[in-house]
Design an enzyme around this catalytic site. Structure first.
Site, PDB file in Angstrom:
ATOM      1  N   LYS A 282     -49.016  53.722 -13.124  1.00  0.00           N
ATOM      2  CA  LYS A 282     -48.660  53.756 -12.214  1.00  0.00           C
ATOM      3  C   LYS A 282     -48.108  55.241 -11.447  1.00  0.00           C
ATOM      4  O   LYS A 282     -47.504  55.650 -12.312  1.00  0.00           O
ATOM      5  CB  LYS A 282     -46.828  52.815 -12.588  1.00  0.00           C
ATOM      6  CG  LYS A 282     -46.190  52.231 -11.453  1.00  0.00           C
ATOM      7  CD  LYS A 282     -45.256  51.561 -12.215  1.00  0.00           C
ATOM      8  CE  LYS A 282     -44.845  50.526 -11.031  1.00  0.00           C
ATOM      9  NZ  LYS A 282     -43.595  49.586 -11.633  1.00  0.00           N
ATOM     10  N   GLU A 367     -36.930  34.324 -17.073  1.00  0.00           N
ATOM     11  CA  GLU A 367     -34.803  34.093 -16.746  1.00  0.00           C
ATOM     12  C   GLU A 367     -34.593  32.997 -17.094  1.00  0.00           C
ATOM     13  O   GLU A 367     -33.596  32.554 -17.665  1.00  0.00           O
ATOM     14  CB  GLU A 367     -35.120  33.742 -15.267  1.00  0.00           C
ATOM     15  CG  GLU A 367     -35.538  35.671 -14.323  1.00  0.00           C
ATOM     16  CD  GLU A 367     -36.660  35.754 -13.994  1.00  0.00           C
ATOM     17  OE1 GLU A 367     -36.529  36.791 -13.668  1.00  0.00           O
ATOM     18  OE2 GLU A 367     -37.575  34.642 -15.106  1.00  0.00           O
ATOM     19  N   ARG A 395     -34.808  30.142 -10.635  1.00  0.00           N
ATOM     20  CA  ARG A 395     -36.141  29.849 -11.847  1.00  0.00           C
ATOM     21  C   ARG A 395     -35.995  29.486 -12.781  1.00  0.00           C
ATOM     22  O   ARG A 395     -36.642  28.598 -13.923  1.00  0.00           O
ATOM     23  CB  ARG A 395     -36.716  31.798 -12.016  1.00  0.00           C
ATOM     24  CG  ARG A 395     -37.762  31.877 -11.085  1.00  0.00           C
ATOM     25  CD  ARG A 395     -38.277  33.421 -11.455  1.00  0.00           C
ATOM     26  NE  ARG A 395     -39.408  33.554 -12.784  1.00  0.00           N
ATOM     27  CZ  ARG A 395     -40.685  34.023 -12.201  1.00  0.00           C
ATOM     28  NH1 ARG A 395     -40.981  34.057 -10.876  1.00  0.00           N
ATOM     29  NH2 ARG A 395     -41.668  34.335 -13.272  1.00  0.00           N
TER      30      ARG A 395
END
Length: 629
Positions: A282, A367, A395
């Site tokens: 990244k 979640e 969610r």
């Protein structure tokens, strides 16, 4: 004229030589740093997938072959290679979206920027292709190792590996991070794969040894097979994928464009579901991002490209207040624990984790698990504080309803970026929470308007041990304090205006929810200027509707509610229903966000477009009252 200027479509990318691909990769990184530093956006993820995206478009034929990105914030390079080079208004009104957008290009398929969904999309598209006889088309899902911590991704993998051959390639973009370092058992598994690149070299040594020992007989073949199996079991535990029935290719250096192309070509030729494990870095190629350990470059505002430092330092924000107050609460309450879903830094839990590492739980992009494990902790005597973005709690609604509320569990949910967040677009606007959570029995929800009310709401929330509590606040910098001038049974009175000289004796109650309290104060002044008597209030705890607020409705001739959530089913609707149930005939005029998905734009621009500014609302209220605007 650089190579990037000559790229108008994937066909142009496929025409490049390997040497030109390397040059183009360097140009793309320079372009991204230059452009994103001006507009803000997801810089680190896109710097990491340059070679991978180039390889995808050289091996596959988009849009005939379908590319699905999970999550879509890593699709900037894909946009460039499909003819979208104007990044001057990236994530600004009228400019490119920060995520894939069907309105922009036929090469974009999935607009939802919530993680862990791409494999289900890809499975569905691949099954449809098979049923329709489109056997020459491939579907490619690019999913990060962080998104693979989400349960939905594993539900999809379970179905992808059902033994049905269809042209589906899953590219695991493994950079060991999502918003933060990837955690959990999957991360440990992938870490093992990253450290086993010696597998092929050891196997090659075995083959060379057998070749030197003379003509291979059965025992030699058996020995080679045993060597291969033994090495694979010890140093290449990709068996987790292969045991599901999925072909595994990798790990591959994601910054070696030729190696990635070769791996993708192998996967493309296989004809069935294949996992290609690509290791990337990244922030690749940009020193400030490569040296950053806090992942500040996952998403940036305007920065100085040379240093990576912000152009304008951000003001102390809502998240910072939460971060400070939850630590104070943690020092006072050893039973308070913190849970988040791969967003320790973005939601402000890093200071709590630093002081109370054993009481902080990052569950990955999961979640649903976060909410139900919180219910379990509450049952066992703890008080969990679950901190997520407001839009991500959608969610886990079933878990809030059936695992927390049904069991009267004392769990506090802290919803960052509630309301209109703007530049991230439709999937990130936290505009659903007030309406969605309003149907949960026993749930109590606070919408603070400034620092003091946020701190007070958090302290009150964690003191509730027999029901879910929610504290929601917007994105961005803190506003100036907005003190109350009075209080009526827990409802803050922010302003009172008597009837003016015009002699209109009618009175209006203006109720502002959370950040809309300031709009309510400004609206009250405009209505008072037309001779109306006005009371401006902020209930702070808005769900369930306070009895004191219902009583105030009956004491006024007209009621106006302002909220930055969807209007239908929101606080205004709930207040009107409660008033009718109490036999109060006072009309309630509710202002909020319409029930539709909103394009990316700044919060102020959205409020103006939706006519949620004080002058616009004042005109509508005066019209409803039959007065002259």
């Amino acid at each position: 004229m650089g190579l990037l200027d000559r790229i108008g479509s994937p066909e142009d990318v496929r025409a490049l030589t390997p040497a030109q691909v390397r040059l183009l990769a360097a140009e793309i990184r320079t372009f991204l740093v230059d452009q994103v530093s001006r507009t803000g956006g997801h810089l680190g993820p896109n710097l990491g997938v340059v070679e991978l995206t180039l390889a995808l478009h050289r091996v596959f034929d988009s849009p005939r072959d379908t590319l699905v990105f999970d999550t879509g914030h890593q699709a900037y390079v894909h946009k460039l290679l499909t003819g979208r080079r104007d990044f001057s208004r990236l994530r600004h009104r009228g400019g490119l979206s920060g995520y894939p957008s069907r309105a922009e290009s036929e090469h974009d398929v999935v607009e939802n920027s919530h993680a862990s969904t791409a494999l289900s999309w890809a499975d569905g598209i691949a099954r449809a292709n098979a049923l329709a006889g489109r056997g020459d088309r491939h579907v490619v899902a690019v999913i990060g190792d962080g998104a693979l911590t989400g349960g939905m991704a594993w539900e999809a993998l379970n179905n992808i590996a059902d033994g049905t051959d269809r042209r589906l390639v899953v590219v695991v973009n493994d950079n060991q991070r999502s918003y933060a370092p990837t955690i959990g058992g999957l991360a440990l598994h992938l870490d093992a794969l990253r450290t086993t690149r010696g597998y092929e070299s050891v196997l090659s040594w075995g083959k060379r040894t057998l070749k030197r020992s003379g003509p291979p007989g059965r025992m030699a073949y058996d020995a080679l097979h045993g060597l291969k199996k033994g090495i694979k079991d010890v140093v290449a535990p990709q068996g987790m994928f292969e045991d599901l029935g999925l072909k595994y290719v990798g790990p591959v250096d994601g910054h070696d464009a030729g190696a990635v192309e070769f791996a993708l070509q192998r996967a493309r030729a296989f004809g069935g579901p294949v996992i290609v494990h690509v290791i990337t870095e990244k922030g690749r190629g940009y020193s400030p991002a490569e040296q950053d350990v806090a992942d500040r470059f996952h998403a940036v505002g305007q920065i100085h490209p040379e240093t990576g430092l912000p152009v304008a330092p951000s003001r102390f924000g809502w998240t910072g207040v939460f971060a400070d107050e939850v630590v104070r609460i943690g020092r006072r309450r050893p039973d308070v624990v913190a849970i988040t879903a791969a967003m320790l830094n973005p939601v402000g839990l890093a200071p709590f984790a630093a002081e109370f590492p054993d009481r902080t739980f990052d569950v990955g992009i999961a979640e649903q698990h976060a909410v139900t494990t919180a219910a379990g902790m509450a049952y066992a005597g703890l008080h969990p504080v679950v901190a997520v973005y407001a839009t991500f709690l959608n969610r886990a609604f079933d878990q809030v309803l059936m695992d927390v509320a049904l069991h009267r569990a004392g769990v506090t949910f802290v919803l960052d970026r509630a309301g209109l967040t703007g530049d991230d677009g439709a999937s990130h606007n936290g505009m659903w929470d007030l309406a969605v959570l309003g149907v949960v029995p026993g749930l109590r929800l606070a919408a603070p308007r400034d620092e003091d009310t946020l701190r007070a709401a958090l302290r009150a929330a964690v003191d509730v041990d027999d029901a879910p509590t929610v504290v929601r606040y917007p994105k961005g910098a803190l506003p100036d304090p907005l003190p109350a001038v009075d209080e009526v049974d827990g409802v803050d009175v922010l302003a009172r205006h008597g009837a003016g000289a015009a002699g209109d004796a009618r009175t209006v109650l203006v109720c502002g929810v959370g950040p809309m309290a300031r709009t309510a104060v400004a609206l009250g002044e405009l209505l008072a200027a037309h001779g109306l008597g006005v009371t401006v209030v902020d209930p702070r705890w808005v769900l369930p509707v306070p009895a004191a607020l219902v009583k105030l409705v009956g004491e006024h001739d007209h009621v106006v509610t302002l909220e930055d959530g969807v209007r239908e089913g929101g606080v205004g609707s709930a207040l009107a229903l409660r008033a009718r149930d109490a036999g109060i005939a006072t009309p309630v005029q509710a202002f909020g966000v319409p029930r539709r998905f909103l394009d990316h734009a700044a919060r102020d621009e959205l409020l103006t477009t939706l006519r949620l500014t004080p002058p616009d609302i004042a005109r509508d209220v005066l019209t409803a009252l039959g007065a002259t605007p």
